[in-house]
Write an enzyme that holds these catalytic residues in place. Sequence first.
Site, PDB file in Angstrom:
ATOM      1  CD  GLU A  29       2.970  -1.289   2.731  1.00 34.22           C
ATOM      2  OE1 GLU A  29       2.094  -0.181   2.561  1.00 34.22           O
ATOM      3  OE2 GLU A  29       2.863  -2.025   2.528  1.00 34.22           O
TER       4      GLU A  29
ATOM      5  CB  CYS B  17      -1.067  -0.350   1.356  1.00 36.07           C
ATOM      6  SG  CYS B  17      -1.886  -1.240   1.389  1.00 36.07           S
TER       7      CYS B  17
END
Length: 786
Positions: free
Chosen positions: A432, A430
């Site tokens: 990171e 997502c």
Amino acid sequence: MRDRIKRLRERTLEARPAIDGERAKLITEFYKQNLGKYSPPVMRAMAFKYLCEHQTIYIGEDELIVGERGPAPKRVPTYPELTCHSLEDLRILGTREKTSYEVGEEVFRMYEEEIIPYWRGRSLRDRIFACLPQEWKDAYEAGVFTEFMEQRAPGHTAADGKIYQKGLLDFKREIAEAMAGLDFARDPEALAKREQLLAMDIAAEAMIIFARRHAALARRMAAETAAAGRRAELLRIAEICERVPAYPPRDFWEALQAYWFYHLGVIMELNGWDAFNPGHLDQHLEPFYTRGLREGTLDREGAKELLECLWVKFNNQPAPPKVGVTAAESGTYNDFVNINIGGVRPDGTDAVNEVSYLLLEVIDEMHLLQPGTNIQLSRKNPDHFLKAACRVIRKGYGYPSVFNCDAVVEELLRQGKALEDAREGGTSGCVETGAFGKEAYILSGYFNLVKILELALHDGVDPRTGKQLGPRTGDPRSFKTFDELFNAWEAQLRHFIDIKIRGNAIVQSIYAQEMPAPFLSIIIDDCIKKGRDYNAGGARYNTTYIQGVGIGTLTDCLAAIKYHVFEEKTVSMEELLLALEKNFAGYERLRQLLLNKSPKWGNDDDRADELMRRAFQAFFAAVDGRPAPRGGTYHINMLPTTCHIYFGAVTGATPDGRLAGKPLSEGISPVQGMDRKGPTAVILSMAKMDHARTGGTLLNMKFSPQVLSGEEGIEKLARLIRTYFKLGGHHVQFNVISSEILREAQRKPEEYRGLLVRVAGYSDYFCDLSRELQEEIIARTEHAAL
């Protein structure tokens, strides 16, 4: 879009995801015949080789990039050695209303007669739960936290450029040199290192075999093909698959096919949580693109066609389903590939190039569920690039998301990465951060920050069950100051972080010992050099993240308590707790007061924003820098995927006026509908978070389409993004759609099957989302001005 791509795109959209039993059958056959004969890494490598030798291979009509994880597009394998589905799991997957998978009778029969009898009690999930302490299980079952690796293997890994500069035969030579350098006389780990290196060597050979099986199939198909054009393509495919990934790619087509074989190898070996992804694809492909243009062997449209063929391959890989799943808990086919575009080069210069713009065109033309894409926006990147991305964002697909490249580098430097490695890094999953090709950065699960407050308000008792779940931190009715309440929340927080990390140590140790990933280890520095597996600390850098969920809801709750109970004294703690217990039944006036007359996160209101800072600092202090068993340290990030729906379902009514069971806030975004002073106020609040102390934060914003119309709309959106990043923000993404359209899609889903929306760190088809998630997206503030 060329006709070939139109046909391939139509086929991938029409293909129905189905559970395929071939991998489960092959892996079970191999384990039955060989368990106990080899060390764990060699066992895993031999099992991988068995798959590569026996798995059905597929080359579809019109394809230029070849290879599937299963025997055909969207045929989804299972991984019973990790997680063995029950017959009930399979029934749920086949019959649930949203994101179902076809499950044939042969799969049911195979599971009932072969897979379940062998793997029940042997799967890694069964063994993990047998080892975890009761306090961990109690917190897990109460919804205090989740654990990624009880379902799937570690993920969030991205490639760097080495796979375009070396072939697997080059890696095999490096492995041989490392084995020759082992010191059995002085190094007590030499034998373990030899087994790991031997496993990597076997895994490399396995993928060469897999690719060359595709070459042989392409030649057979060419011999049977009457059309001269397709026969020539198949012969070229055969030549490419004979060469890559055994040898380094020589041209653009070979580079894409080489990457795809590496990608398949990683996701065939284990079902990593968030699929492997190509990282800075535009930077890696630029030399091949430039050379092809210069030599006349490639043109721009031909390159785009090859990229669009790759896009179809990504979309052919639905995520492997979880066990014990319901439509609400596992509501996506998305496997979270996230391709980085733009950013900076290792020397710090602007990395935007012609392939960057080509990729934006591909996103615009294909608008498929997968792959996910983002732009890495540096202050060194031209505004022309940002505006080109904004024009795609305006189309409303939810792609690409936008990351602050300079902030990502700063975050990686804070974590101890070398400057060049930080610049080569980026984001995956997502939001990171990680050092691409050099880091194992593993998400260990979500953490329910709001549930912790609920426990603090009940002296450690979970009001859903009446169970004493946390420590006794005092009856809040006796608290004289807000600080006493905050200290109780912080004490509960530290208690459950300790439980979470103790459980993580067990889970990670079991993976390190029992479930190595020798193929993935080949392409991650410094696994060969150390003779150590990716799952056991072999990477140059090792990071474990815990994801905080619900910071917006938590902030609004703390602000409501501080303002109404301790400052204005408009409500007593006794009355507030009674209203929460009753889910505000009979207390609607109080609920409206809490909803509408309290400081709210996302409005540039320091009364709320300072409490966010205080809570964020407490979460950071409880986690950051703690050692992990496989090496490296813990860090935090702030994202939920869709876990804010689940966490909301297990959390009662809250002091911000939220009703029991309703979703928590999403990412670091304001509570749905509570940001009432426009997008500028939102980014000013968000910028008060110290993003550099995280490994990623996720901000969703929603705009009415007319706001972004014309060049003026593009200019305003670009300025908003640049301003947020100058203030230190990590990430932002956009839904550009009206609530009226979303409501219409709910009423007439058959007319909106292709409607993509931004959910969290990914986009999904709106009609595939659970009703709860649809409502949460609709409830987000729709900004009508910029």
